[in-house]
Design an enzyme around this catalytic site. Structure first.
Site, PDB file in Angstrom:
ATOM      1  CG  ASP A   1     -26.496 -19.116   5.604  1.00  0.00           C
ATOM      2  OD1 ASP A   1     -26.814 -18.219   6.404  1.00  0.00           O
ATOM      3  OD2 ASP A   1     -25.704 -18.933   4.661  1.00  0.00           O
TER       4      ASP A   1
ATOM      5  CD  GLU B   1     -28.310  -4.754  11.401  1.00  0.00           C
ATOM      6  OE1 GLU B   1     -29.177  -4.246  12.134  1.00  0.00           O
ATOM      7  OE2 GLU B   1     -28.534  -5.044  10.225  1.00  0.00           O
TER       8      GLU B   1
ATOM      9  CD  GLN C   1     -31.670 -14.486  -5.070  1.00  0.00           C
ATOM     10  OE1 GLN C   1     -31.938 -14.050  -3.968  1.00  0.00           O
ATOM     11  NE2 GLN C   1     -31.086 -15.658  -5.234  1.00  0.00           N
TER      12      GLN C   1
END
Length: 359
Positions: free
Chosen positions: A268, A345, A138
């Site tokens: 997680d 949010e 990534q």
């Protein structure tokens, strides 16, 4: 500009035309009988404006400037002020709403625009690129925000900021659990935040393992996210913890075969997938596999904690809750909603436990 009445497109065009011509801008007009006007104005320095006039009463002005200095920004504001004044003269009280959006910086050295989980674009107060590397898995970025501190971003997804202790506390049970002397398994958590907070609570042993855990994430966080992870990532072993750089699936299967059990399992790894077609999405299959394996290594009175997703993704969250009825053993769950500062949010967190059966 949103008007209370239909727009006379030609009248609007003629009224605003002098403002742009005064800037020495070259004009091109596109006129559709039923769909209004599109007028483009181009300046010699490459700046340009689009004026879109819709017959139903919507007038849009989009101005793009290549000036990145105070004087250039002032010129843009002055032009837009003139447009607004002229529109008010033309329509008086028939303007329902005027909305001027702040300037968007495109192609800047520092990318300040990141999407929320439900697809809204947020501009962060990013002022520095602290870390930017590509691993085999990534892209890893750590950006500095003036209000949130350093923010870990993995492949364009905001993961955690130094401000986000609320996330870590929520995925640990919001301070309601006693970790003293307990066996804890963390799946994921490469930023070290969960590990750092649990070690403070005197557990017996914490094992942190993840699916393809990225060593470069750990290296970046232990250097640039120390307000989150402290010193726990400096070494892969401590007095009451160990970090395994392994695929969590074989590790979970091995623990299940060995009969190793944990008081707490904290997942997680990934948020609940946004896709609402679990049978067609390998991420949902992975999620169910992790759930099943986690239940096999969770003590009968143990608890499993995980993040869900943002509260607006109601379909995805409902589908996740449906998956809980498909596990190899019956489970019950509760959830809470927490405001995570850098996410901007509300985020849903789940507590899952094995259903107690009468003997």
């Amino acid at each position: 500009f949103s008007l209370n009445l239909a727009a006379d497109c030609n009248a609007v065009f003629k009224a605003l035309q002098p403002i742009f011509q005064e800037q020495g801008m070259t004009e091109t007009v596109h006129n559709w009988e039923d769909h209004g006007y599109l007028v483009t104005y181009i300046k010699k320095n490459g700046s340009f404006a689009n004026l879109r006039i819709h017959p139903h009463g919507l007038v849009l002005v989009d101005l793009q400037s290549y000036n990145d200095h105070v004087k250039g920004r002032e010129e843009v504001d002055q032009l837009l002020n003139k447009v607004e004044e002229r529109m008010k003269e033309l329509f008086h009280s028939n303007i329902k709403r005027v909305k001027r959006l702040p300037a968007t910086l495109r192609g800047g050295v520092i990318d300040r625009y990141w999407p929320t989980a439900d697809g809204r674009l947020v501009e962060y107060d990013i002022d520095e690129v602290v870390y930017d590397e590509d691993s085999p898995f990534q892209n890893i970025k750590i950006l500095h925000s003036k209000q949130f501190g350093n923010i870990l971003i993995l492949s364009g997804d905001v993961n955690l900021a130094e401000s986000d202790l609320a996330y870590t506390q929520a995925i640990m049970g919001s301070g309601k659990e006693d970790y003293t002397g307990k066996e804890v398994l963390i799946l994921g958590g490469g930023d070290g935040g969960i590990l750092y907070e649990i070690v403070k609570l005197k557990p017996k042993m914490v094992t942190m393992v993840a699916s393809n855990i990225d060593q470069m994430v750990i290296d970046g966080c232990k250097k640039h996210m120390r307000k989150t992870c402290g010193d726990v990532l400096d070494n892969l072993k401590g007095e009451c913890y160990q970090v395994l750089i392994e695929d969590c699936i074989p590790v979970l299967k091995r623990y299940a075969k060995e009969g190793r059990m944990f008081d707490y399992v904290i997942n997680d790894l990934t948020a609940v997938p946004i896709s609402t077609s679990p049978e067609e999405d390998s991420t949902w299959e992975f999620l169910r596999l992790i759930l099943d394996l986690s239940m096999k290594v969770l003590k009968q009175d143990g608890k499993y904690f995980t993040q869900g997703n943002c509260i607006n993704l109601t379909d995805a969250l409902t589908l996740y809750e449906e998956q809980l009825s498909r596990l190899y053993c019956p489970v019950e769950f509760s959830k809470e909603t927490v405001c995570v500062p850098s996410y901007m949010e509300l985020w849903v967190f789940y507590t899952i436990w094995k259903k107690q059966t009468d003997i």
